[in-house]
Design an enzyme around this catalytic site. Sequence first.
Site, PDB file in Angstrom:
ATOM      1  N   ASN A 160       0.857  -1.185   0.000  1.00  0.00           N
ATOM      2  CA  ASN A 160       0.000   0.000   0.000  1.00  0.00           C
ATOM      3  C   ASN A 160       0.896   1.238   0.000  1.00  0.00           C
ATOM      4  O   ASN A 160       1.549   1.530   1.000  1.00  0.00           O
ATOM      5  CB  ASN A 160      -0.881  -0.051   1.258  1.00  0.00           C
ATOM      6  N   TRP A 161       0.901   1.932  -1.121  1.00  0.00           N
ATOM      7  CA  TRP A 161       1.798   3.089  -1.234  1.00  0.00           C
ATOM      8  C   TRP A 161       1.156   4.355  -0.679  1.00  0.00           C
ATOM      9  O   TRP A 161       1.771   5.424  -0.681  1.00  0.00           O
ATOM     10  CB  TRP A 161       2.241   3.268  -2.693  1.00  0.00           C
ATOM     11  N   LYS A 162      -0.087   4.248  -0.258  1.00  0.00           N
ATOM     12  CA  LYS A 162      -0.787   5.386   0.366  1.00  0.00           C
ATOM     13  C   LYS A 162      -0.623   6.636  -0.513  1.00  0.00           C
ATOM     14  O   LYS A 162      -0.648   6.530  -1.733  1.00  0.00           O
ATOM     15  CB  LYS A 162      -0.276   5.605   1.789  1.00  0.00           C
ATOM     16  N   HIS A 186      -9.629   0.672   4.706  1.00  0.00           N
ATOM     17  CA  HIS A 186      -8.362   0.862   5.427  1.00  0.00           C
ATOM     18  C   HIS A 186      -8.610   1.774   6.638  1.00  0.00           C
ATOM     19  O   HIS A 186      -9.428   2.686   6.579  1.00  0.00           O
ATOM     20  CB  HIS A 186      -7.318   1.474   4.500  1.00  0.00           C
ATOM     21  N   GLU A 206      -7.058   4.191   7.816  1.00  0.00           N
ATOM     22  CA  GLU A 206      -6.900   5.632   7.588  1.00  0.00           C
ATOM     23  C   GLU A 206      -8.169   6.217   6.973  1.00  0.00           C
ATOM     24  O   GLU A 206      -8.526   7.365   7.243  1.00  0.00           O
ATOM     25  CB  GLU A 206      -5.665   5.887   6.716  1.00  0.00           C
ATOM     26  N   GLU A 213      -5.638  -5.596  10.438  1.00  0.00           N
ATOM     27  CA  GLU A 213      -4.665  -4.534  10.666  1.00  0.00           C
ATOM     28  C   GLU A 213      -5.022  -3.782  11.944  1.00  0.00           C
ATOM     29  O   GLU A 213      -5.832  -2.838  11.903  1.00  0.00           O
ATOM     30  CB  GLU A 213      -4.689  -3.544   9.496  1.00  0.00           C
ATOM     31  N   GLY A 243       2.108   1.702  10.941  1.00  0.00           N
ATOM     32  CA  GLY A 243       3.072   2.798  10.849  1.00  0.00           C
ATOM     33  C   GLY A 243       3.773   3.140  12.148  1.00  0.00           C
ATOM     34  O   GLY A 243       4.396   4.192  12.260  1.00  0.00           O
ATOM     35  N   SER A 276       3.063  -2.746  10.629  1.00  0.00           N
ATOM     36  CA  SER A 276       4.489  -2.820  10.987  1.00  0.00           C
ATOM     37  C   SER A 276       5.127  -4.170  10.636  1.00  0.00           C
ATOM     38  O   SER A 276       5.994  -4.652  11.363  1.00  0.00           O
ATOM     39  CB  SER A 276       4.691  -2.471  12.461  1.00  0.00           C
TER      40      SER A 276
HETATM   41  P1  PGA Z   1       2.709  -0.200   7.896  1.00  0.00           P
HETATM   42  O1  PGA Z   1       1.285   0.145   7.215  1.00  0.00           O
HETATM   43  O2  PGA Z   1       3.222  -1.440   7.232  1.00  0.00           O
HETATM   44  O3  PGA Z   1       3.545   0.992   7.615  1.00  0.00           O
HETATM   45  O4  PGA Z   1       2.444  -0.406   9.349  1.00  0.00           O
HETATM   46  C1  PGA Z   1       0.371  -0.881   6.973  1.00  0.00           C
HETATM   47  C2  PGA Z   1      -0.883  -0.341   6.373  1.00  0.00           C
HETATM   48  O5  PGA Z   1      -1.223   0.828   6.517  1.00  0.00           O
HETATM   49  O6  PGA Z   1      -1.614  -1.079   5.719  1.00  0.00           O
END
Ligand code: PGA
Length: 249
Positions: free
Chosen positions: A8-10, A93, A95, A165, A171, A211
């Site tokens: 996931n490149w966000k 997701h 976010e 997740e 993150g 992570s």
């Molecule tokens: P991360 O993000 O690997 O940086 O923890 C995972 C995600 O947002 O899906």
Amino acid sequence: MTPIIVANWKMQLTDDDAIDVARRLAETVRHGELTVVLCPPFTALRAVAEGIRGSALALGAQDCAFAERGALTGEVSPADLVHLGCRYVILGHSERRHELGETDAMVARKVRAALGVGLTPILCVGETAVDRDAGRRDAVVRTQVRAALDGVALVGTQELYVAYEPVWAIGTGRAASPADAAAVHALIHDALADALGASGTAHVRILYGGSVDPANVKEFLAQPHTDGVLVGTAGQTAARLRNLIAAIA
Ligand code: PGA
């Protein structure tokens, strides 16, 4: 079954960066080794699709609209994602749920819309630190899975990925323990069997995200009911994603 890595490149890469990373990776991953799904921003989808054509990499989007067409300013149609070469779409997701107010009901509509055009949804579920500390982890995850699959029946070649997740692990560099992830994956598997029937679960893959890095990826993949990982930070440059892939081999 080959392990799945979803990157996931966000909103972290420009379209030029995204195409550069995709091209480098296209030379690295061999067919049949792994399922690697790159999820660039919408603006880079077309260029990345061209850059990975003929390679072992697959393309996913980070979200989609809950309808194929309509007066939905700023949204992106799941049908257009298919046209651009996407096979996958991340939905729900954390976010989007927590920063952008996406509800279970919206996620459920998106899951149906994505399946309707032949995309494989990568449905994200997971509890916040507050939920976890209050002992609500399992209830939150179960509710999110049930809500997202309301009215869904998987038929034919349709597939669904569910990514557990935990929000507090995304993150932060603090992953869940592989044992805790496995416990939640078992719960997700049971919730899926309730929602889709035992035969429906054959169409589903369960991933862990939060992570994941080269040091812990193998242990996550060794857990029961764990078919792959969803990564943010560890997949946002070609070198990092190569390191992650090397750690699995
Ligand atoms: P991360 O993000 O690997 O940086 O923890 C995972 C995600 O947002 O899906």
